[in-house]
Write an enzyme that holds these catalytic residues in place. Sequence first.
Site, PDB file in Angstrom:
ATOM      1  N   SER A 120      -5.406   4.346  11.091  1.00 15.32           N
ATOM      2  CA  SER A 120      -5.486   4.784   9.704  1.00 15.32           C
ATOM      3  C   SER A 120      -4.134   5.157   9.127  1.00 15.32           C
ATOM      4  O   SER A 120      -3.925   5.077   7.915  1.00 15.32           O
ATOM      5  CB  SER A 120      -6.423   5.993   9.590  1.00 15.32           C
ATOM      6  OG  SER A 120      -7.714   5.674  10.030  1.00 15.32           O
ATOM      7  N   HIS A 141      -7.539  -2.669   8.997  1.00 13.29           N
ATOM      8  CA  HIS A 141      -8.108  -1.332   8.782  1.00 13.29           C
ATOM      9  C   HIS A 141      -9.374  -1.399   7.940  1.00 13.29           C
ATOM     10  O   HIS A 141      -9.406  -2.010   6.876  1.00 13.29           O
ATOM     11  CB  HIS A 141      -7.086  -0.431   8.080  1.00 13.29           C
ATOM     12  CG  HIS A 141      -7.608   0.944   7.836  1.00 13.29           C
ATOM     13  ND1 HIS A 141      -7.926   1.400   6.573  1.00 13.29           N
ATOM     14  CD2 HIS A 141      -7.886   1.966   8.690  1.00 13.29           C
ATOM     15  CE1 HIS A 141      -8.369   2.642   6.669  1.00 13.29           C
ATOM     16  NE2 HIS A 141      -8.366   3.001   7.933  1.00 13.29           N
ATOM     17  N   GLU A 153      -8.268  -3.893   5.063  1.00 13.28           N
ATOM     18  CA  GLU A 153      -6.855  -3.949   4.711  1.00 13.28           C
ATOM     19  C   GLU A 153      -6.098  -4.617   5.858  1.00 13.28           C
ATOM     20  O   GLU A 153      -6.120  -4.126   6.983  1.00 13.28           O
ATOM     21  CB  GLU A 153      -6.324  -2.536   4.460  1.00 13.28           C
ATOM     22  CG  GLU A 153      -7.010  -1.857   3.283  1.00 13.28           C
ATOM     23  CD  GLU A 153      -6.604  -0.397   3.143  1.00 13.28           C
ATOM     24  OE1 GLU A 153      -5.884  -0.069   2.196  1.00 13.28           O
ATOM     25  OE2 GLU A 153      -7.014   0.406   3.999  1.00 13.28           O
ATOM     26  N   ASN A 192      -5.876   4.875   2.411  1.00 11.12           N
ATOM     27  CA  ASN A 192      -5.498   6.192   2.902  1.00 11.12           C
ATOM     28  C   ASN A 192      -4.240   6.750   2.238  1.00 11.12           C
ATOM     29  O   ASN A 192      -4.013   7.960   2.278  1.00 11.12           O
ATOM     30  CB  ASN A 192      -5.347   6.169   4.418  1.00 11.12           C
ATOM     31  CG  ASN A 192      -6.705   6.214   5.094  1.00 11.12           C
ATOM     32  OD1 ASN A 192      -7.606   6.899   4.635  1.00 11.12           O
ATOM     33  ND2 ASN A 192      -6.871   5.462   6.162  1.00 11.12           N
TER      34      ASN A 192
END
Length: 300
Positions: A120, A141, A153, A192
């Site tokens: 992450s 991700h 991603e 994130n």
Amino acid sequence: MDFKHITVAGSGVLGSQIAFQTAFMGYKVSVYDINEEVLEKAKDRLQDLMPYYKKDIGSTDAELKEAYGRLSFYSNLADAVENADLVIEAIPEVVQIKTDFYKQLATVAPEKTIFATNSSTLLPSQFAEATGRPEKFLSLHFANEIWKNNTAEIMKHKGTSESVFEEVIAFAKSIGMIALPLHKEQPGYILNSLLVPLLEAAQMLLVKEVAEVETIDKAWMIGTGAPLGPFAILDVVGITTAYNITKGKADATGSPEFVKLAEKLKADYIDQGKFGRATGEGFYKYPNPTFADPDFLKSK
């Protein structure tokens, strides 16, 4: 892209979701984790996903049974990756743990195998050398509740082969994801980079005793119309992940605030067995958290 067999290393909250979604979309999936006890818990976790697939996307019992039948489980890494076209790593957010894993993986994976990290917050370039095949390594991700929050991603580092990048983008689409390519490394990717500052800000409000968990979540939910507040999101993410990220920042920066937050997460939650939604309690108690009460956002 001609992937047929996928290995998911790590059977925690998101690793289990990645494995099941990939199997649901027709791939053979090997699930790897450190021992048989952990794998038995993973099997329960995977079974627990099925009602959500039925409720959220209308899956049938037959489809779910077929998906589970495509899963196999291994505590021996060499066996788990023997036929892997792609290994998706979803192990703890700790640099040394990941580095050691990739060094081991490099010695047992077939030459054809592409490696992808679901990290992450960490960058693929941090582990590229340890993989022994930097040109076949990148980040992939996923968001929690992958079956409905279907973003993937895909982030390369400077040494990633362009053909590998395109193959993993195609794979992500093949398992029902909206592929989001990133052409430069960015800590936190897109999602994130937006989400982590929110979650950190909420935790800092708590550790500074500015407001309680429910009050902070109410402020966010009412003020933005979001369906979940930051602490409800943290329960989905898992408090162990939040702790590992916070502890890493505390160790790297020496920030008294991050040190205090890491200590609080460990003492008040992890040491008490409160790991988040997956274990029945985190910041809230499940299956009936207070934020799901129809009156939660009403004035009392």
